[in-house]
Design a protein around this motif. Structure first.
Motif: not given
Length: 79
Positions: A32-37, A22-26, A70-72
């Motif tokens: 993912l970058l902000e939450d899980k680096r 339910g999210l755009s690719s961006l 694992n983070r993903i």
């Protein structure tokens, strides 16, 4: 993890569908970058047809790949 993906032949990346999240690719890549680096490339960076997909490279060490995946997985489980 729930990705729909075709096994790559000779490439160092895969291009899983994220449409069911339910999210755009961006949005997916940014969160993912902000939450899980973990950095992935939004599919629409390659063409409008790439919307709904992300590009994940596996040109890294097995240890780094396992940690990133694992983070993903944790990220997806929290969506």
């Amino acid at each position: 993890m729930g990705f729909d993906v075709v096994k790559p032949n000779g490439a160092f990346y895969f291009f899983p569908s994220i449409k069911k999240f339910g999210l755009s690719s961006l949005e997916f890549a940014t969160k993912l970058l902000e939450d899980k680096r973990v950095a992935v490339v939004p599919g629409d960076a390659f063409s409008p047809l790439g919307e709904g997909f992300i590009r994940i490279s596996f040109a890294s060490s097995m240890e780094t790949l396992k940690e990133g995946l694992n983070r993903i997985e944790d990220f997806i489980n929290r969506l």
